[in-house]
Write a protein that holds these residues in place. Structure first.
Motif, PDB file in Angstrom:
ATOM      1  N   SER A  19       0.754   5.417   0.006  1.00 21.32           N
ATOM      2  CA  SER A  19      -0.121   6.560   0.257  1.00 21.32           C
ATOM      3  C   SER A  19       0.703   7.826   0.404  1.00 21.32           C
ATOM      4  CB  SER A  19      -0.966   6.334   1.516  1.00 21.32           C
ATOM      5  OG  SER A  19      -0.136   6.146   2.651  1.00 21.32           O
TER       6      SER A  19
ATOM      7  N   PHE B 258       6.224   2.706  -8.435  1.00 22.47           N
ATOM      8  CA  PHE B 258       4.827   3.120  -8.400  1.00 22.47           C
ATOM      9  C   PHE B 258       4.683   4.558  -8.884  1.00 22.47           C
ATOM     10  CE2 PHE B 258       5.394  -0.110  -5.144  1.00 22.47           C
ATOM     11  CZ  PHE B 258       4.381  -1.000  -5.464  1.00 22.47           C
TER      12      PHE B 258
ATOM     13  N   GLU C  14      -3.902   9.743  -4.811  1.00 19.45           N
ATOM     14  CA  GLU C  14      -4.755   8.574  -4.615  1.00 19.45           C
ATOM     15  C   GLU C  14      -3.927   7.404  -4.083  1.00 19.45           C
ATOM     16  OE1 GLU C  14      -7.820   5.775  -7.252  1.00 19.45           O
ATOM     17  OE2 GLU C  14      -6.911   7.577  -8.102  1.00 19.45           O
ATOM     18  N   THR C  15      -4.445   6.760  -3.044  1.00 17.56           N
ATOM     19  CA  THR C  15      -3.750   5.618  -2.459  1.00 17.56           C
ATOM     20  C   THR C  15      -3.758   4.440  -3.428  1.00 17.56           C
ATOM     21  OG1 THR C  15      -4.328   6.300  -0.212  1.00 17.56           O
ATOM     22  CG2 THR C  15      -3.728   3.991  -0.531  1.00 17.56           C
ATOM     23  N   THR C  16      -2.603   3.802  -3.581  1.00 17.11           N
ATOM     24  CA  THR C  16      -2.453   2.669  -4.486  1.00 17.11           C
ATOM     25  C   THR C  16      -2.214   1.395  -3.680  1.00 17.11           C
ATOM     26  OG1 THR C  16      -1.534   4.054  -6.247  1.00 17.11           O
ATOM     27  CG2 THR C  16      -1.093   1.696  -6.378  1.00 17.11           C
TER      28      THR C  16
ATOM     29  N   LEU D  81       1.835   7.558  -8.582  1.00 15.73           N
ATOM     30  CA  LEU D  81       0.621   7.973  -7.895  1.00 15.73           C
ATOM     31  C   LEU D  81      -0.087   9.073  -8.680  1.00 15.73           C
ATOM     32  CD1 LEU D  81       1.698   8.038  -4.136  1.00 15.73           C
ATOM     33  CD2 LEU D  81       0.886   6.131  -5.533  1.00 15.73           C
ATOM     34  N   THR D  82      -1.410   9.047  -8.616  1.00 19.27           N
ATOM     35  CA  THR D  82      -2.240  10.021  -9.318  1.00 19.27           C
ATOM     36  C   THR D  82      -2.722  11.086  -8.342  1.00 19.27           C
ATOM     37  OG1 THR D  82      -2.993   8.313 -10.858  1.00 19.27           O
ATOM     38  CG2 THR D  82      -4.293  10.339 -10.743  1.00 19.27           C
TER      39      THR D  82
ATOM     40  N   THR E  25       0.850  -1.189   0.000  1.00 23.21           N
ATOM     41  CA  THR E  25       0.000   0.000   0.000  1.00 23.21           C
ATOM     42  C   THR E  25       0.884   1.237   0.000  1.00 23.21           C
ATOM     43  OG1 THR E  25      -1.730  -1.162   1.240  1.00 23.21           O
ATOM     44  CG2 THR E  25      -1.834   1.244   1.188  1.00 23.21           C
TER      45      THR E  25
END
Length: 250
Positions: free
Chosen positions: A78, A102, A83-85, A104-105, A76
């Motif tokens: 954050s 990763f 937005e949390t992935t 993130l958006t 996870t």
């Protein structure tokens, strides 16, 4: 003395074995533009460990979690404003380093919402001169209601009463009755009440949940901007642009 040497020899010989039984997780966290995110939270959990393990990314967006037992993990990521992935099924193998990067958006924070009803111009919600609440399209789509007013009935300061299957009365700051017109209702900047009667027929507003982009509710007088009959507040229903939402739904 001989026994102590034997114990030390056993401990020394088993340390590499223990290290080889573990794996590592490394990677980098970036935003949509490729910029590294500093201090993003990276948390892993899985049946091979008790509880969770986590770290934060460094200034280059890199992270590393050492000594993970082999197995399947859920990761996870954050970060405030993004937005949390959550990624499942990441395998950690003994003696190997697994790399997962990763992206993130970014998401809009509440204080960054753009509203138009408080000053009749676009501005951030925090800069608005009046208290304003916004119901976004995602919330509207999740509710199966017959009248737009049912989307705002849970807002603080809203007085809502249901008078039929699709009929309802709603005002802000009290004084609700069947002919109440204290809450000015707009649809795309046009007055939606019954002409000359000051009567809000909310069930006759020709919009559905699929048509609405958002609903803005100004909690307080708005006569300086909208004229008379706005002593309690304004409910502004903003519909989706046909240029940005082509097609239909069934």
């Amino acid at each position: 003395m001989r026994a102590l040497c034997v114990i030390c020899l056993i401990m020394w010989s088993t340390c590499p074995v223990v290290a080889q039984d573990m794996g590592n997780l490394t990677g980098k966290v970036e935003d949509e533009t490729g910029e590294a995110l500093f201090a993003a939270n990276v948390v892993v959990k899985g049946p091979a460990i008790e509880g969770i393990r986590g770290v934060i990314t460094d200034e280059q967006g890199n992270y590393r979690i050492d000594r993970l037992p082999p197995g399947m993990y859920e990761i996870t990521i954050s970060y405030i404003g993004y937005e949390t992935t959550v990624v499942s099924g990441v395998e950690i193998r003994a003696g190997e380093s697994t790399t997962r990067n990763f992206e993130l958006t970014a998401v809009a924070l509440i204080g960054q919402q753009v509203v138009v009803s408080a000053s009749r111009k676009q501005e951030k919600a925090l800069d608005a001169p009046a208290s304003i609440a916004t119901i976004e399209a995602s919330e509207i789509r999740d509710r199966g209601v017959l009248s737009p007013t049912e989307h705002i009935k849970a807002l603080p300061g809203v007085d809502f009463s249901k008078t039929g299957i699709s009929q309802s009365n709603v005002v802000v700051r009290g004084f609700n009755n069947v002919f109440s017109g204290a809450l000015l209702t707009l649809v795309d900047n046009r007055i939606a009440r019954v002409p000359s009667l000051r009567f809000n027929a909310f069930d006759m507003i020709p919009v559905t949940g699929e048509d609405i982009e958002r609903i803005e509710v100004v909690l307080g007088p708005g006569s300086a901007l909208y004229g008379p009959n706005t002593s309690s507040g304004v409910m502004h229903i903003i519909t989706r642009s046909p240029f940005g939402s082509e097609g239909n739904t069934i």
